[in-house]
Design an enzyme around this catalytic site. Structure first.
Site, PDB file in Angstrom:
ATOM      1  CG  ASP A  25      -7.720   4.725   5.075  1.00 19.28           C
ATOM      2  OD1 ASP A  25      -7.832   4.800   6.490  1.00 19.28           O
ATOM      3  OD2 ASP A  25      -7.746   4.783   4.527  1.00 19.28           O
TER       4      ASP A  25
ATOM      5  CD  GLU B  62      -2.828   7.627  17.227  1.00 16.31           C
ATOM      6  OE1 GLU B  62      -2.326   6.261  16.485  1.00 16.31           O
ATOM      7  OE2 GLU B  62      -3.414   8.162  17.411  1.00 16.31           O
TER       8      GLU B  62
ATOM      9  CE1 TYR C  45      -6.655   0.669   9.235  1.00 16.08           C
ATOM     10  CE2 TYR C  45      -6.841   1.969   7.679  1.00 16.08           C
ATOM     11  CZ  TYR C  45      -6.404   2.090   8.267  1.00 16.08           C
ATOM     12  OH  TYR C  45      -6.286   3.125   8.951  1.00 16.08           O
TER      13      TYR C  45
ATOM     14  NE  ARG D  81      -0.428  -4.354  17.018  1.00 20.85           N
ATOM     15  CZ  ARG D  81       0.680  -4.484  18.392  1.00 20.85           C
ATOM     16  NH1 ARG D  81       0.192  -6.132  19.222  1.00 20.85           N
ATOM     17  NH2 ARG D  81       1.548  -3.665  18.343  1.00 20.85           N
TER      18      ARG D  81
ATOM     19  NE  ARG E 108       1.554   9.881  -3.183  1.00 20.40           N
ATOM     20  CZ  ARG E 108       1.593  10.621  -2.108  1.00 20.40           C
ATOM     21  NH1 ARG E 108       1.589  12.135  -1.231  1.00 20.40           N
ATOM     22  NH2 ARG E 108       0.029  10.713  -1.645  1.00 20.40           N
TER      23      ARG E 108
ATOM     24  NE  ARG F 277      -1.402   7.729  14.690  1.00 20.82           N
ATOM     25  CZ  ARG F 277      -2.373   7.322  13.210  1.00 20.82           C
ATOM     26  NH1 ARG F 277      -1.872   7.426  11.839  1.00 20.82           N
ATOM     27  NH2 ARG F 277      -3.863   6.619  13.898  1.00 20.82           N
TER      28      ARG F 277
ATOM     29  NE  ARG G 133      -3.018  -0.603   3.269  1.00 18.41           N
ATOM     30  CZ  ARG G 133      -2.861  -0.098   4.832  1.00 18.41           C
ATOM     31  NH1 ARG G 133      -4.060  -0.701   4.561  1.00 18.41           N
ATOM     32  NH2 ARG G 133      -2.779  -0.574   5.442  1.00 18.41           N
TER      33      ARG G 133
END
Length: 345
Positions: free
Chosen positions: A307, A259, A305, A196, A118, A232, A114
């Protein structure tokens, strides 16, 4: 379209999500760089002077390690074939280790395939042309969906499993279940699926170091290094739906959250590896064979998962599928009980 659907319940504000990472460069000096990596990231960390897409492509080509069998068989091979060893070691390896509690070599290739590679200078986290957030946050969307509709009755603080056990569930033609699929079939005695979780450590910072009254430069700053226990730091003040006083600059302090990923706690992320996938497949077959009147939906029930945009899109597509197959019960005049019975807290 799906965009038309969500705009019925909220106004939207343009918001381009940007993520930075604090990563040591080749001299060990910590640098703040864009994640996913762009030209600036590679230049800052490895002393390169890349200034065009062609240069960046050539750098990737010189770095990439083809997987031994031709196709990547795990997360480590996937990352090395996408970004090469330098970026893998600095940015992805330890972050993955902290996030998932295991090395990338023990995860599915899909996790690290994933990774966006760039060649451009586009430093946004997502490359979608249109990006937005609900003006007043997601909570308002669901309030607007449910509280204005007389057919929806909400019952909070109900444990679905206790209600099912006690025979206290309302009668239904179709049940939409959004909890963990393994919990639904717990009485079958099969192994638990692995999820998780995260622990959020919130800190109020009275005097942010930046003159701008922010603790950090971006909403999310990743800390991929092994010597930092959290993954993060999120700083809520960067979100557009701030109180008027914050927008005016009258609030100096700022709330941050570190986190810490963990195995126990509220399930957030399905753990993508072959064992878990095979186990989920067993649960999915159980559902298909034994529960024709139950629709398993969302991140926890389909062990995927999603978004936010994918979650909305998936729900609407499932709805369309049920409607087209003639599986939706006819609306009744009296209020229905919605599927917002929380699964086990």
């Amino acid at each position: 379209g799906h965009g038309d659907y969500v705009t019925r319940f909220s106004e939207w504000v343009p918001y381009d999500h940007r993520v930075r990472g604090i990563v040591p460069d080749c001299d060990g000096i910590r640098r703040l760089v864009p994640i996913p990596p762009v030209q600036e990231t590679v230049n800052a960390l490895f002393g390169e002077s890349i200034s065009s897409e062609a240069d960046m492509q050539a750098w990737y080509d010189s770095q990439r390690v083809p997987p031994p069998s031709g196709e990547p068989t795990n997360g480590e091979e996937a990352a090395l074939s996408r970004v090469g060893p330098l970026l893998y070691e600095k940015v992805f390896k330890n972050y993955t280790m902290k996030q998932w509690g295991r090395p990338p070599s023990e995860l599915d290739a899909s996790v690290l395939l994933r990774l966006p590679c760039r060649t451009s200078t586009d430093d946004r986290y997502f490359s979608d042309p249109y990006q937005a957030l609900p003006r007043r946050g997601y909570t308002r969307i669901f309030e607007n969906m449910m509280l204005r509709n007389h057919r929806i009755m909400l019952r909070l603080n109900v444990d679905f499993f206790q209600a099912r056990e006690a025979g206290a569930l309302p009668s239904y033609g179709l049940l939409v279940y959004t909890g963990p699929i393994d919990a639904y079939f717990a009485q079958q005695g099969m192994p638990k699926l692995e999820y998780r979780s995260l622990r959020f450590e919130e800190t109020w910072v009275d005097e942010p170091q930046h003159a701008s009254q922010f603790f950090q430069e971006a909403f999310v700053v990743n800390h991929p290094s092994a010597d930092v226990p959290f993954t993060r730091i999120v700083e809520y003040k960067h979100m557009p739906n701030q109180p008027e006083a914050v927008q005016r600059g009258a609030v100096r302090g700022t709330l941050i959250a570190r986190e810490y990923p963990q195995a126990e706690g509220e399930p957030y992320y399905p753990v993508p590896n072959p064992e878990n996938r095979a186990l989920y497949e067993k649960y999915r077959l159980l559902a298909e064979q034994n529960e024709p009147d139950v629709c398993f939906l969302g991140r926890l029930a389909t062990y995927k998962y999603f978004d936010m945009d994918q979650a909305v899109c998936n729900a609407l597509e499932v709805f369309d599928g049920l409607r087209d197959a003639g599986k939706l019960p006819k609306p009744r005049a009296k209020p229905l009980v919605s599927g917002v019975l929380r699964a086990g807290g």
